[in-house]
Design an enzyme around this catalytic site. Sequence first.
Site, PDB file in Angstrom:
ATOM      1  N   SER A  82       0.791  -1.231   0.000  1.00  0.00           N
ATOM      2  CA  SER A  82       0.000   0.000   0.000  1.00  0.00           C
ATOM      3  C   SER A  82       0.821   1.278   0.000  1.00  0.00           C
ATOM      4  O   SER A  82       0.274   2.362  -0.219  1.00  0.00           O
ATOM      5  CB  SER A  82      -0.956   0.014   1.204  1.00  0.00           C
ATOM      6  N   LYS A  85       0.477   3.509  -2.971  1.00  0.00           N
ATOM      7  CA  LYS A  85      -0.662   4.413  -3.127  1.00  0.00           C
ATOM      8  C   LYS A  85      -0.224   5.881  -3.127  1.00  0.00           C
ATOM      9  O   LYS A  85      -0.728   6.686  -3.913  1.00  0.00           O
ATOM     10  CB  LYS A  85      -1.681   4.185  -1.999  1.00  0.00           C
ATOM     11  N   VAL A 278       1.503  -3.798   4.142  1.00  0.00           N
ATOM     12  CA  VAL A 278       1.368  -5.026   4.925  1.00  0.00           C
ATOM     13  C   VAL A 278       2.509  -6.011   4.738  1.00  0.00           C
ATOM     14  O   VAL A 278       2.561  -7.029   5.430  1.00  0.00           O
ATOM     15  CB  VAL A 278       0.010  -5.712   4.648  1.00  0.00           C
TER      16      VAL A 278
END
Length: 338
Positions: A82, A85, A278
Amino acid sequence: MDLDVGDVEQAVFTGDLPRGARVDELVDMAHERYRDHDAGTVADYIPGLARADPRLFAVAVAEVEGGIHAAGDIEAQFTIQSIAKAFVYALVCEHLGHEVVLDRVGVNNTGMAFNSVMAIELNDGHPMNPMVNAGALATTAMTPGASAAEQWEFVRSGLSDFAGRNLRLDGEVYRSEMATNQRNLAIARLLQSYHRIIVDPMEVVDTYTRQCSLRVDARDLAVMGATLAGGGVNPMTGVRVVSAEVCRDTLAVLTSSGMYERSGEWLFEVGLPAKSGVAGGIVAIAPGKGAIGTFSPPLDSAGNSERGARATAFLSRTLGLNVFASAAHAGLAEGARS
């Protein structure tokens, strides 16, 4: 959010980072202080991540002038997940402009889990911000290109420019995520029903999964963050990746929503715009100074690296990076004593 820095004196600097030797010393201290911290669990909902060695731990600081300071398993590579992003958002803002992306994606924290469907439904189909999966999918759908292949190359080459080297796909993790990606596909189809995605949602999910599966190390994260800290110029290559205005917008979004539903606590305790992934990575940015990149797979209940969060908090405090920390002006302090 207990980050175990209560016994560390808060340093307050408003200008440059300390001299290089001092940064080296503090990076080594951060690694030494937390390398035996054994809380957290490795992400197992993606099979390709479940096999990560929980003992791995790396800490890096990149200065906007190009200095690199690192300790631990700095050569260990992992997927960016992530954290991508933030950088895809910056690339799309550079391409489409402030107003277009603000209108389509938004900047407000949802207060819900990163993969929430309810947040979309409660906000009339609006994804709310680019750091949750709905907003990231909407952002990825806006990347330029006449085909999914061209969009993917735009993302891959752009993130490589941020890192200052050619980033490669981890095919095993990509395939593993695609096999378990039903929720992201559902979110993409829901956004399509609200006309927030106007291209094939399956292709959007594929490109999004690929961007999450790019391989990086802690040094890469620090350099990518330092590019945002330095007004969009990569400190290692000297290449301008995005404008200073895009950096400002990206850091503002990270400040409010970069650490998901723990963003408020993170800002209160650490005081830096940041993003986690993660696989165990964290990048935290000190505007005008540099960035911290960390890697350690065991995560807390919100999906943030246990060791990485603590090392970042320690360095924010000892390097004087907290954007909210200040001290009384010397003249005023003297006047108050008289």
